[in-house]
Each structure stands twice: as C-alpha cells, then as structure tokens.
Scaffold this active site. Structure first.
Site, PDB file in Angstrom:
ATOM      1  CG  HIS A   1      -6.036  -1.465   1.466  1.00  0.00           C
ATOM      2  ND1 HIS A   1      -4.663  -1.446   1.876  1.00  0.00           N
ATOM      3  CD2 HIS A   1      -6.458  -0.453   2.231  1.00  0.00           C
ATOM      4  CE1 HIS A   1      -4.478  -0.144   2.423  1.00  0.00           C
ATOM      5  NE2 HIS A   1      -5.515   0.238   2.692  1.00  0.00           N
TER       6      HIS A   1
ATOM      7  CB  CYS B   1      -1.033   0.013   1.167  1.00  0.00           C
ATOM      8  SG  CYS B   1      -0.422  -0.673   2.708  1.00  0.00           S
TER       9      CYS B   1
ATOM     10  CE  LYS C   1      -9.625  -8.954   7.140  1.00  0.00           C
ATOM     11  NZ  LYS C   1      -8.661  -9.719   6.944  1.00  0.00           N
TER      12      LYS C   1
ATOM     13  CG  HIS D   1      -3.685  -0.218  -2.793  1.00  0.00           C
ATOM     14  ND1 HIS D   1      -2.599  -0.937  -3.221  1.00  0.00           N
ATOM     15  CD2 HIS D   1      -3.929  -0.418  -1.417  1.00  0.00           C
ATOM     16  CE1 HIS D   1      -2.188  -1.594  -2.064  1.00  0.00           C
ATOM     17  NE2 HIS D   1      -3.120  -1.234  -1.028  1.00  0.00           N
TER      18      HIS D   1
ATOM     19  CD  GLN E   1      -0.298  -8.915  -0.602  1.00  0.00           C
ATOM     20  OE1 GLN E   1       0.242  -7.787  -0.923  1.00  0.00           O
ATOM     21  NE2 GLN E   1      -0.983  -8.964   0.375  1.00  0.00           N
TER      22      GLN E   1
ATOM     23  NE  ARG F   1       1.899  -9.932   4.602  1.00  0.00           N
ATOM     24  CZ  ARG F   1       0.703  -9.828   4.126  1.00  0.00           C
ATOM     25  NH1 ARG F   1      -0.142 -10.880   4.906  1.00  0.00           N
ATOM     26  NH2 ARG F   1       0.109  -8.792   3.527  1.00  0.00           N
TER      27      ARG F   1
ATOM     28  CG  ASP G   1      -2.067  -5.376  -2.920  1.00  0.00           C
ATOM     29  OD1 ASP G   1      -3.181  -5.070  -2.802  1.00  0.00           O
ATOM     30  OD2 ASP G   1      -1.215  -4.767  -2.187  1.00  0.00           O
TER      31      ASP G   1
END
Length: 607
Positions: free
Chosen positions: A481, A305, A435, A356, A352, A334, A354
């Site tokens: 997100h 992000c 979420k 945004h 990911q 992670r 991902d």
C-alpha cells in the site's frame, strides 16, 4: 539555565525515572538526563509544568478537580473541572501564580500507597476516582510539591525551580476520557522549555503559524469552504481551490504514468462482507459509515485497497507482469469525532493519492526503493525536508507474528541496504501490516506525517490472491500500500501554510492578475488574458469601479505570482507593467515576452 544539573535518568530498558527513584534503586547503569531541551528532558519538564499548572489552578479555584495531564507533541495539557468558567483571559492569572510557586523551589517527592488507600484518600474527588478506574496497578504513586498532591506515574523534575520557562497557550473543552457521552471538562494547553530563548523562539513560530493558518488563508484566497448545515468535516472546493488541486493532481498523474502505474477506480460503497473479509469491519468498524440496502449491510469505503484487490483478481497474472502497479485518486470516508476535525487537516471525506503494488516477495526491496525515489522527487519539488519512521505491529492487528516479522524485516532491509536513516515507532503500524511513514518538515520547522508505504502479506491471504510463478505454481503476491501526499486535502493544507498562500506559479490557482488603469485599457487586458487561456494559464482582470490603488492592494492580497498593470503607455507600446511577487520587483516587459515568462514559470514540472 543550568545545563549540567541532572533532572532525571533513563534506565537500561529505556524508561525515564526521576532522581528519587534512581537513588532508591541504586541505578548505577542509568544514563543521566540533563536540564536542557533534549526530547527526554522536555518530556520531564513539560510533565512537571502540567502539575505546576494544576497546583496554581487549585490555589486560585479551590474546588478544582483534575483528571489527566499528559505531555503531547505541542507541549502539555491538563483536563479539570471547577465551578467557575475559565477562559483565555484567565491564563495570565494562572501563569503568574505558577511563577510564584516555581520561585518557592518546592521539592517534588513521590510516595506510593495501595490502590484502596488511594481511593479513600481521594474519596471526595470524582475525577480522581475516574482516573483510578483506568489503572490496573494495585499500588499507586502520588507526587507532592508543597501542599499540592496528585496521582501520577511520573517522572518529574526534583524541584519546581526547574519550571521557569513556560507559556499557557489556550483553553479548550474535552470530554471526560474522550467519551462524548460523558461530561465536558476544561482543558488548558501549555508549553515549556529549559531556557527563555527556546520559549521565545517557539512563541514566535506560533504567532507566524497563526498568520499562515490554512483555514484563514483558504478563506482569504477563496480556496475552500465548510458549511455546518451541510455537515461538519466535509470540505467544498471553490473555483480557485479546485484549480490549485487540479494542477497538483495533473502533476502527480503524469508522474505515476511515467513510472508504469495503471489508473483504476473502484466504487465508494461495498457490501459489509467485503470489509469483514479484509478485517476493516473488526479493526476499523467504529470509523466507518454503514448503511442497509435491500436488506444487506453496506459500508462507505474508508480505504481503497479492496477495490484494487478485486480488480487484480479479475485476471490470472503471471510473475512476468509483476510488480503490477494500480493507482487511484480514491475518495474515502472516515468517521472522525467532531472535536478532532480541523480544517482540511482532519476531515470526514478526503481523497487519497492511493496506489497498490502487487509483487513477489523477492521484489519487495526494489519496489520500496522505487517508491522512496518517487517520494523524494515529490518532496524536493515542493521544498520539503523529510524523515522516515518504521511503524511495527499494533495491539489491534490481523495476521501471525511470523508474517509481521517477515514484512517488518523486508522494510528495514530495504532502508538499511540503501543507507537510509529512520526511526522506529513501536506499535504504530496499520492493522494489516508494518509501514514506513514519511514525515515532512515545513517552513516553520513543524513536522507533518503525510506519505506511507505499507507491506501487507495479510490481505492477499484473506482474499486468496494468486499469481503464476516460473514453475507454473500458484503463489500469493505481496501487496504494498502506498500514498505519497497522504490525501490531497491534508497536503494542500500543509502546502498553504508552508508557502503562506504564496504558491509557486506551477500550482498557483491564478498566475496573473491584470489591473487596467481605466476602462479604455480593459480590452487589451482581455486580449492578453485570452492568449494566456490558450496556454492553460489562469488569469483575472480587476476592472471594478474602484480606485487603482485599491484594486492593486486587493490583487496583492491574493498573493498571485504576477500582477500586470495596464495604462495608456502599455496599450500603445504593447507592454505590461509587472509586479513580481516572488522577486519583490517591478519592471516593464513587452507583452510577448511577458506571456513567454509565464509559460516558462508554469511549464510542466517533471516529478
């Protein structure tokens, strides 16, 4: 099975209580929980079966000490220690003793005593002392069945006669309290149901799941590998796995571009100050990999992000360009504990899908609905059913209650106004916002959490993000997100088990294997393979110095959509003898028709 018998109650606050508590408190407005396979009933049955297992272990291994025995998604477990080594071979012996105890139909009763008295009662039991250190209550409850007693909040079934349909599934190790600095305990997992039929169906599913285990299939098909010397939880993608992954990436890339998403990419390493501003350092720091460069602290990104926020801030944006959608196949790291690493499902480095989306508060609902349409298209393509759950503010969070309430309300309204059903996971949100979690159901009816949609008012505030509204005023955008697959690693693991390695042609790492009967037929196979390569279709030729039967068996084990056997007749007439795995058929085709068939099967699938 005794379906009409009451084994517990649910009070008006939604708490499950045992029948003894209900009788003592006069719970007139409580809802009975019957002896069946409902979620509430199974929670009580499985918790009680964990205690039955502990009772059996104590009789078989008198020096056993017990830590905790909770109910989990796949059943229950109990952590304990004993001087004897216990392995999977001992499970039948423990099960037999459990059955003997259940048949004695012991009443299960509860009594409560002051904490200090409990400490004296279990003075010689260090694990019980460790349990009590974790409990703040000054009055503790003990459940008794026969001669066995254990500290527990409950609730439990009223009698061991309800604990007949169970199976102990495996033995594992677990650190005391999950702390790797403390001693390793023995953990036994099990499962229980209210009837034999459900237990049998579950065990059948477990056996099928073992056959479909993505780690087993991934090795057999040569998709990916791990190397402990290189590092645990770090996957290596082999050629076939990389082809499979690339096909999924390309499908998703085109789907994003069609929906107006712009590709971006941020660095994998950022100064720790960025993570302090975002709140990751305080709320997620223990899961980050941190290092020092030129006297300053840096951190490998656990999420994408911040990079997207900084790209957004590079320019001043008008309300007219919102919603602005950025997407990235972002590699993140992670720090997962070694004990939870599990093939591709739980790794330390993953990618990911991902995105945004930066929008105005008024656009939240429409953006969420657009994302849900995207999710629906992807899940239908791969044959997944799915359900949704809204996760609310966790204990460890940033931002005011007012901001959280606004964001949560926006998600609920988006789903309510469009007729979507959903559950609520209280306290399950991300630390920066509520979420929607997307939980898919695979071919074995197992549920997996994959995609997520998160509404965030906090990070735009922390990074002082702005847009210019219609009155030429500076306003804060909302940040949404969004990931659909979750990560490519996890999704491919789920796909592998869902399809049992028989991937559909449009993502299969190899679409066809040619098996020439003799060396004189190899040239024709190479000619056809070259034609397919021009169409970006992957094929292999099995022309090793082995028997034809063995080469065909080896090809079948690769679970490719099509196998083409080539002999004299096929070369002479420019045909192929096809073995179609999906249709479970064998037939002969003209070479040109065969190439066209594969092109149709692998042609672009629109999401």
């Amino acid at each position: 099975m005794e379906p009409q018998e009451i084994i517990a109650y649910k009070d008006k606050e939604g708490r499950i209580i045992d029948t003894q508590t209900a009788a003592e408190t006069g719970c007139d407005d409580c809802t009975p929980i019957l002896y069946d396979n409902s979620p509430d009933a199974l929670e009580v049955i499985r918790h009680s079966t964990a205690h039955l297992m502990a009772q059996a272990i104590k009789e078989l291994y008198p020096d056993a000490q017990f830590f905790v025995g909770p109910v989990v998604d796949e059943g229950f477990y109990y952590d304990f220690k004993t001087s004897e080594k216990i392995g999977d071979a001992d499970l039948k012996k423990i099960e037999k003793r459990m059955q003997q105890l259940a048949k004695k139909k012991y009443d299960i009763t509860r009594y409560c005593i002051p904490k200090e008295e409990a400490k004296e009662k279990f003075a010689g039991d260090e694990l019980k002392q460790a349990v009590m250190e974790r409990i703040e209550d000054e009055r503790l409850c003990i459940y008794r069945q026969g001669d066995f007693e254990d500290l527990c909040r409950g609730p439990h079934v009223p009698n061991t006669k309800y604990l007949r349909n169970f199976k102990l599934t495996r033995v594992a190790g677990a650190y005391l309290g999950g702390d790797s600095d403390k001693e390793m305990l023995t953990r036994i997992y099990g499962v229980a149901f209210a009837d034999k039929e459900s237990l049998k169906a579950y065990l059948t599913m477990i056996e099928e799941a073992k056959k479909r285990d993505h780690r087993k299939i991934g090795t057999e098909l040569g998709l990916f590998m791990f190397d402990d010397e290189a590092g645990a939880g770090l996957p290596f993608w082999m050629p076939k796995g990389a082809r499979l992954r690339s096909r999924i990436e390309q499908l998703l890339w085109r789907a994003h571009r069609r929906r107006g998403y712009e590709p971006v990419r941020g660095p994998e390493l950022l100064k720790a100050d960025m993570w302090r501003i975002s709140g990751h350092y305080a709320c997620y720091g223990e899961n980050m990999y941190l290092t020092e460069i030129d006297g300053q602290e840096y951190g490998l990104k656990p999420m994408n992000c911040i990079g997207h926020i900084l790209i957004y801030k590079k320019e001043i944006h008008s309300y007219r360009v919102l919603p602005l959608k950025y997407f990235e196949y972002g590699v993140v790291h992670r720090h997962e504990q070694s004990g939870v690493l599990h093939g591709l499902l739980r790794v330390r480095e993953f990618t990911q899908d991902d995105a945004h989306i930066f929008c105005t508060p008024e656009q939240i609902k429409s953006v969420v609905i657009d994302v849900l349409e995207f999710v629906d298209s992807v899940m239908k393509l791969f044959g997944f059913e799915y359900e949704m759950e809204i996760s609310t503010k966790p204990e460890k969070a940033i931002g005011s209650d007012e901001i959280w309430e606004t964001a949560t309300k926006a998600l609920k309204e988006a789903l309510d106004e469009n007729g979507f059903s959903y559950g609520i996971d209280e306290g399950g949100g991300a630390f920066y916002g509520p979420k929607i979690d997307i939980k898919i159901t695979d071919a074995l009816r197992r549920k997996w959490q994959c995609g997520t949609i998160q509404v965030d008012f906090n990070l735009p505030e922390r990074f002082e993000m702005e847009y210019i509204d219609e009155d030429n005023e500076r306003k804060r955008p909302v940040m949404i997100h969004r990931a659909i697959l979750g990560s490519f690693e996890r999704f491919i693991a789920i796909l592998t088990e869902h399809y049992a390695g028989e991937f559909p042609a449009f993502i299969a790492p190899t679409q066809v294997i040619f098996v020439p009967i003799g060396q004189e037929h190899t040239a024709y196979a190479k000619e056809l393979a070259a034609r397919l390569a021009e169409e970006e279709i992957d094929s292999e030729i099995y022309d090793r110095n082995e028997s034809l039967a063995k080469r065909i068996r080896t090809a079948e084990k690769q679970k490719v959509p099509l196998i083409a056997v080539i002999g004299d007749e096929e070369v002479k007439n420019r045909k192929v003898a096809v073995r179609d795995r999906r249709k479970r058929e064998q037939y002969e085709m003209d070479a040109e028709a065969f190439i066209q068939l594969i092109k149709e099967q692998t042609s672009e699938v629109r999401i």
